[in-house]
Design a protein around this motif. Structure first.
Motif, PDB file in Angstrom:
ATOM      1  N   MET A 547       5.498  -7.852   7.506  1.00  8.21           N
ATOM      2  CA  MET A 547       4.102  -7.417   7.532  1.00  8.21           C
ATOM      3  C   MET A 547       3.310  -8.162   8.604  1.00  8.21           C
ATOM      4  O   MET A 547       2.421  -7.586   9.250  1.00  8.21           O
ATOM      5  N   ARG A 548       3.625  -9.428   8.813  1.00  9.21           N
ATOM      6  CA  ARG A 548       2.993 -10.174   9.912  1.00  9.21           C
ATOM      7  C   ARG A 548       3.320  -9.506  11.255  1.00  9.21           C
ATOM      8  O   ARG A 548       2.441  -9.347  12.112  1.00  9.21           O
ATOM      9  N   ALA A 549       4.597  -9.120  11.415  1.00  7.36           N
ATOM     10  CA  ALA A 549       5.011  -8.482  12.669  1.00  7.36           C
ATOM     11  C   ALA A 549       4.304  -7.144  12.865  1.00  7.36           C
ATOM     12  O   ALA A 549       3.861  -6.814  13.978  1.00  7.36           O
ATOM     13  N   MET A 550       4.176  -6.376  11.808  1.00 11.16           N
ATOM     14  CA  MET A 550       3.485  -5.088  11.897  1.00 11.16           C
ATOM     15  C   MET A 550       2.017  -5.285  12.283  1.00 11.16           C
ATOM     16  O   MET A 550       1.484  -4.593  13.165  1.00 11.16           O
ATOM     17  N   LEU A 551       1.351  -6.220  11.598  1.00  7.81           N
ATOM     18  CA  LEU A 551      -0.065  -6.480  11.870  1.00  7.81           C
ATOM     19  C   LEU A 551      -0.264  -6.987  13.296  1.00  7.81           C
ATOM     20  O   LEU A 551      -1.182  -6.549  14.014  1.00  7.81           O
ATOM     21  N   HIS A 552       0.603  -7.908  13.718  1.00  8.08           N
ATOM     22  CA  HIS A 552       0.518  -8.457  15.075  1.00  8.08           C
ATOM     23  C   HIS A 552       0.682  -7.341  16.109  1.00  8.08           C
ATOM     24  O   HIS A 552      -0.059  -7.284  17.099  1.00  8.08           O
ATOM     25  N   LEU A 560      -2.067   1.369  12.639  1.00  8.11           N
ATOM     26  CA  LEU A 560      -0.979   1.097  11.699  1.00  8.11           C
ATOM     27  C   LEU A 560      -1.315   1.532  10.281  1.00  8.11           C
ATOM     28  O   LEU A 560      -2.399   1.272   9.768  1.00  8.11           O
ATOM     29  N   SER A 561      -0.335   2.218   9.663  1.00  4.60           N
ATOM     30  CA  SER A 561      -0.354   2.463   8.221  1.00  4.60           C
ATOM     31  C   SER A 561       0.938   1.881   7.662  1.00  4.60           C
ATOM     32  O   SER A 561       1.998   2.028   8.274  1.00  4.60           O
ATOM     33  N   ILE A 562       0.838   1.215   6.525  1.00  5.67           N
ATOM     34  CA  ILE A 562       2.024   0.611   5.905  1.00  5.67           C
ATOM     35  C   ILE A 562       2.364   1.386   4.638  1.00  5.67           C
ATOM     36  O   ILE A 562       1.479   1.687   3.832  1.00  5.67           O
ATOM     37  N   LEU A 563       3.649   1.697   4.485  1.00  4.64           N
ATOM     38  CA  LEU A 563       4.114   2.496   3.352  1.00  4.64           C
ATOM     39  C   LEU A 563       5.083   1.673   2.504  1.00  4.64           C
ATOM     40  O   LEU A 563       6.022   1.074   3.023  1.00  4.64           O
ATOM     41  N   LEU A 564       4.847   1.641   1.199  1.00  5.31           N
ATOM     42  CA  LEU A 564       5.670   0.857   0.276  1.00  5.31           C
ATOM     43  C   LEU A 564       6.677   1.763  -0.426  1.00  5.31           C
ATOM     44  O   LEU A 564       6.277   2.724  -1.102  1.00  5.31           O
ATOM     45  N   PRO A 565       7.982   1.474  -0.289  1.00  2.00           N
ATOM     46  CA  PRO A 565       9.013   2.356  -0.875  1.00  2.00           C
ATOM     47  C   PRO A 565       9.460   1.935  -2.269  1.00  2.00           C
ATOM     48  O   PRO A 565       9.352   0.771  -2.654  1.00  2.00           O
ATOM     49  N   MET A 566       9.972   2.881  -3.017  1.00  2.00           N
ATOM     50  CA  MET A 566      10.630   2.632  -4.298  1.00  2.00           C
ATOM     51  C   MET A 566       9.681   1.984  -5.320  1.00  2.00           C
ATOM     52  O   MET A 566      10.092   1.179  -6.151  1.00  2.00           O
ATOM     53  N   VAL A 567       8.422   2.359  -5.270  1.00  2.00           N
ATOM     54  CA  VAL A 567       7.443   1.795  -6.197  1.00  2.00           C
ATOM     55  C   VAL A 567       7.617   2.412  -7.578  1.00  2.00           C
ATOM     56  O   VAL A 567       7.705   3.636  -7.734  1.00  2.00           O
ATOM     57  N   THR A 568       7.650   1.540  -8.599  1.00  2.00           N
ATOM     58  CA  THR A 568       7.794   1.985  -9.985  1.00  2.00           C
ATOM     59  C   THR A 568       6.592   1.591 -10.831  1.00  2.00           C
ATOM     60  O   THR A 568       6.253   2.267 -11.793  1.00  2.00           O
ATOM     61  N   GLN A 582      -2.294 -12.174   2.493  1.00  2.00           N
ATOM     62  CA  GLN A 582      -1.865 -13.497   2.947  1.00  2.00           C
ATOM     63  C   GLN A 582      -1.409 -13.438   4.400  1.00  2.00           C
ATOM     64  O   GLN A 582      -1.785 -14.287   5.223  1.00  2.00           O
ATOM     65  N   ALA A 583      -0.584 -12.438   4.735  1.00  2.00           N
ATOM     66  CA  ALA A 583      -0.088 -12.288   6.108  1.00  2.00           C
ATOM     67  C   ALA A 583      -1.247 -12.050   7.073  1.00  2.00           C
ATOM     68  O   ALA A 583      -1.285 -12.615   8.175  1.00  2.00           O
ATOM     69  N   HIS A 584      -2.202 -11.232   6.650  1.00  2.00           N
ATOM     70  CA  HIS A 584      -3.354 -10.902   7.493  1.00  2.00           C
ATOM     71  C   HIS A 584      -4.199 -12.142   7.753  1.00  2.00           C
ATOM     72  O   HIS A 584      -4.607 -12.423   8.902  1.00  2.00           O
ATOM     73  N   SER A 585      -4.457 -12.908   6.694  1.00  2.00           N
ATOM     74  CA  SER A 585      -5.280 -14.119   6.818  1.00  2.00           C
ATOM     75  C   SER A 585      -4.609 -15.143   7.735  1.00  2.00           C
ATOM     76  O   SER A 585      -5.254 -15.732   8.613  1.00  2.00           O
ATOM     77  N   GLU A 586      -3.297 -15.337   7.523  1.00  2.00           N
ATOM     78  CA  GLU A 586      -2.558 -16.301   8.350  1.00  2.00           C
ATOM     79  C   GLU A 586      -2.598 -15.908   9.823  1.00  2.00           C
ATOM     80  O   GLU A 586      -2.821 -16.742  10.713  1.00  2.00           O
ATOM     81  N   LEU A 587      -2.386 -14.654  10.085  1.00  2.00           N
ATOM     82  CA  LEU A 587      -2.284 -14.172  11.461  1.00  2.00           C
ATOM     83  C   LEU A 587      -3.633 -14.250  12.172  1.00  2.00           C
ATOM     84  O   LEU A 587      -3.709 -14.636  13.350  1.00  2.00           O
ATOM     85  N   CYS A 588      -4.706 -13.871  11.468  1.00  2.00           N
ATOM     86  CA  CYS A 588      -6.041 -13.945  12.065  1.00  2.00           C
ATOM     87  C   CYS A 588      -6.370 -15.386  12.464  1.00  2.00           C
ATOM     88  O   CYS A 588      -6.958 -15.647  13.525  1.00  2.00           O
ATOM     89  N   GLU A 589      -5.958 -16.322  11.611  1.00  2.00           N
ATOM     90  CA  GLU A 589      -6.215 -17.729  11.896  1.00  2.00           C
ATOM     91  C   GLU A 589      -5.366 -18.222  13.063  1.00  2.00           C
ATOM     92  O   GLU A 589      -5.865 -18.926  13.958  1.00  2.00           O
ATOM     93  N   GLU A 590      -4.088 -17.839  13.080  1.00  2.00           N
ATOM     94  CA  GLU A 590      -3.181 -18.296  14.137  1.00  2.00           C
ATOM     95  C   GLU A 590      -3.573 -17.741  15.501  1.00  2.00           C
ATOM     96  O   GLU A 590      -3.481 -18.430  16.523  1.00  2.00           O
TER      97      GLU A 590
END
Length: 756
Positions: A547-552, A560-568, A582-590
């Motif tokens: 997710m960090r790689a996608m956001l970056h 970007l749209s993110i799709l979650l598979p096999m959700v039950t 979490q990934a978004h917050s970390e990346l924005c800071e970095e």
């Protein structure tokens, strides 16, 4: 009983001549059951009778001559009932057929059991005895079990025997039809080119050596030559496919390293064995160990190990093997097609692929799809040793293949192939147009992709974005998890391909029928196991890095749209959103900048999720219906299993009702929905889903232009009328026939593929 059954079946399978194998079976069954007579009859469905093929107890002069009609005698009764017939006195039974040439007057007791394979009666095996008695339950059970185990072996041997006898007699037609698993779409006609090893490990006899140093040098030289060959093959494949597909050759190079097979071979050499013997020991031992494990990943690795071992052996033996002339218009046939086989033959000569082993997600299938080569896998009954040079027709849509088909079948497939080429030319005129129905309704069409080669097909096409980027494919063809920076570059390239349009990236969806070479998962039931979101949530480090790689990668495009598979469950989505934040917050800071927040969606493919649409819609921005898995789970059918492949059908009334319910629920809760499974790329599927209220589809780039053409010539009202007419039908075939008839009436019949 188990030992006896196993021995009889194994010895039958090893026998090369069908008649000899059948004769051995009846003798062994007679001895095992301590009875006086055992006979085996095979069905001739064209002539509607059974032929006595082998006997131990009746007159041998009747073998091959006695024919019993399907509706005659006790043998015919067994076939009609499709169950055992056990009578104490056959002569008094109303269905007893007197045949003096078989000399069975002294026999009274009769037990016959049908031999059935894939719902088809192949024959009948019977035992007889002088005493008037009903055979005991354990005797009936033994014969019944034997017949069930022999069925597949007889089916395979029967196909092989017919091919060999007819080809030997100079007959033009064999006309054998075999069903496998679709590997890559398309229709191909050509001659069978069987790829078989010129030197096999079975021909290597264990041999000691007094000069271990010399043998070690020979082995290293063979490794060096093999590496060079692999480099050349990889370069050839890279010229045809992007690097992530040709990266399959990294697997081979890894296996050649000392850390893998090389060290084990050297240990055997230094203990006094020749290089060839040492290689034989290691390869065969490794394959035996892997064969004991039921796992898709392991089966894939067995193929790689066998292939690379074979290549080293050829170079080690230093044989000057004359290269076979490679014909034009060939269908590549093998026990298991490998990436190196595909790379060795010029692409323009390969029209199709047939493999006895493999699935729709094997390396060969992935490469065939990317190269646009029709493929059929899992052809268990394919007698590869008997069909070299024969005319083949393969249908990559349905999984059917035909061997030396008659003129009528060949004409039909050539017509379909010709229509496909004509349609491809015709629909090209819509390349730059938006998808619009006959009555002016605008439809969003996106592409499904996973390899960069797919983008080449989509060049020049007006599309509404990427509806499904399968991130698992770049993972599957590597030898390790791709690093975050590697993923950033990959995703950036994809996002920048359509900078002004949405790009939907599915998070890592592995497990089930999509194993990773470096992350084996051993499960008894992988399709109901650790896969999709279940796996990545259990490994948040994988989820976070991706997710960090996608956001970056979306930093400058914001598409970007993110799709979650096999959700039950709801919890899985909530936990994924927490990790995304979490990934978004970390990346924005970095990066010291604001990264655009992506849209997040859920794949509706697990039946439980379709009843939670209301709750899920409060958490996500959109839904994507995965018709492939949803159909599989609704029907409880493994779509990669040739034995039940005919039951997998997304036009099953239950599946259609579920899809209609899903679309209505999404509309009710105001959440956009798209369909991204194979159904979305088929004319029938598009029309039925359109009638249900869906106006957004994602499909392979190859199907997109055909979809535009279909929509241009059909109105929304027409589609609704089609759905109304099929809603009362109870069989998928009926539903398909009705829509096909409507399309043909509209002059669009050419868009319906064979077998669909």
């Amino acid at each position: 009983m188990i030992t006896t059954l196993k021995r009889i079946v194994e010895e039958f399978a090893q026998q090369q001549v069908l008649e000899r194998a059948l004769t051995d079976v009846v003798s062994k069954v007679k001895d095992a059951m301590s009875t006086e007579c055992c006979s085996l009859y095979l069905a001739d469905h064209e002539k509607q009778h059974y032929i006595l093929m082998a006997t131990d107890g009746l007159s041998v002069n009747a073998v091959g001559r006695l024919a019993i009609n399907f509706n005659q005698g006790l043998v015919g009764l067994v076939g009609q009932r499709e169950e055992p017939v056990n009578v104490a006195n056959a002569h008094t039974h109303p269905r007893f057929l007197f045949a003096p040439q078989v000399e069975e007057d002294k026999f009274n007791a009769f037990l016959g059991v049908p031999i059935i394979h894939q719902r088809k009666v192949l024959g009948v095996i019977s035992v007889q005895q002088t005493d008037s008695r009903v055979f005991a339950e354990d005797e009936e059970a033994f014969l019944f079990t034997l017949a069930a185990q022999l069925a597949a072996a007889i089916a395979h041997a029967g196909v092989k025997s017919q091919i060999e006898s007819l080809s030997g007699s100079g007959s033009k037609y064999v006309n054998q039809h075999i069903l496998g698993v679709p590997g890559a779409p398309g229709i191909a006609l050509g001659c069978a080119f069987v790829s078989q090893p010129s030197i096999s490990f079975s021909s290597v006899l264990p041999r000691r050596t007094k000069n271990a140093a010399k043998e070690a040098v020979k082995f290293q030289q063979a490794i060096k030559v093999t590496r060079k060959e692999l480099g050349e093959l990889s370069e050839r494949m890279t010229a045809m496919l992007p690097s992530e597909a040709s990266a399959i050759f990294d697997v081979y190079n890894h296996l050649l390293s000392d850390a893998s097979l090389g060290e084990q071979v050297n240990e055997h050499i230094h203990s006094g064995w020749s290089a060839a013997s040492s290689l034989k020991f290691v390869i065969e031992k490794t394959i035996r160990e892997f064969a004991a494990i039921e796992d898709d990943y392991i089966r894939e690795r067995m193929t790689d190990i066998r292939d690379i071992g074979q290549r080293v052996l050829v170079n080690l033996m230093q044989k000057d093997i004359a290269k076979r002339k490679v014909p034009d218009n060939l269908i590549l046939v093998a026990e298991e097609v490998t990436a190196s086989m595909l790379a060795e033959i010029p692409r323009e000569k390969i029209k199709g692929i047939c493999s006895r082993k493999g699935s729709s997600n094997s390396h060969a299938s992935i490469l065939a799809s990317a190269l646009g080569i029709p493929a059929v896998m899992g052809l268990e009954d394919l007698p590869i040793s008997s069909i070299d040079g024969m005319a083949l027709i393969i249908d990559g849509y349905s999984g059917n293949i035909y061997i030396n088909a008659d003129d009528s079948i060949e004409r039909e497939y050539r017509r379909l192939q010709s229509e496909e080429l004509e349609l491809n030319d015709k629909v090209r005129e819509l390349a730059a147009d938006q998808a619009v129905t006959k009555d002016g309704k605008v439809i969003a069409l996106h592409i499904n992709t996973g390899l960069a080669a797919d983008f080449d097909v989509a060049k020049g096409l007006a599309v509404d974005g990427i509806g499904l980027f399968r991130t698992e494919i770049p993972f599957m063809v590597r030898q390790r998890f791709p690093s975050e920076s590697e993923q950033v570059e990959l995703y950036r390239h994809v996002l920048e391909s359509y900078p002004d349009k949405p790009v939907c990236m599915r998070t890592l969806d592995v497990g089930g029928d999509k194993p990773l070479p470096y992350f084996p998962i051993e499960e008894d039931n992988p399709f109901l196991g650790w896969r999709g979101i279940r796996l990545t949530l259990d490994h948040p480090e994988i989820h976070l890095i991706q997710m960090r790689a996608m956001l970056h990668a979306s930093r400058h495009t914001g598409n970007l749209s993110i799709l979650l598979p096999m959700v039950t469950s709801i919890n899985e989505v909530e936990e994924s959103l927490r990790l995304l934040k979490q990934a978004h917050s970390e990346l924005c800071e970095e990066l010291s900048c604001e990264i655009p927040w992506p849209k997040v969606g859920v794949m509706l493919e697990v039946p439980a999720a379709i009843y939670q649409i209301g709750q899920l819609s409060t958490l996500v921005d959109y839904f994507s219906i995965g018709t492939n898995d949803l159909t599989q789970y609704l029907l409880a059918v493994d779509r990669n299993n040739a034995r039940v492949a005919s039951l997998y059908d997304y036009y099953h009334p239950g599946v259609l009702q579920a899809l209609h319910f899903v679309i209505q629920q999404c509309q009710l809760h105001g959440t956009p929905v798209t369909v991204c499974g194979e159904m979305a790329g088929e004319p029938i599927g598009i029309l039925l889903l359109l009638a249900m209220g869906c106006n957004s589809f994602s499909m392979s780039a190859q199907n997109l232009l055909k979809a535009k053409w279909i929509l241009k010539h059909i109105s929304s009202d027409d589609a609704c009328q089609f759905l109304k007419e099929v809603a009362i039908l109870s069989e998928p075939a009926q539903i398909r026939d009705v829509i096909v008839s409507k399309l043909e009436h509209a002059g669009l019949g050419g868009f319906i593929r064979a077998g669909k």
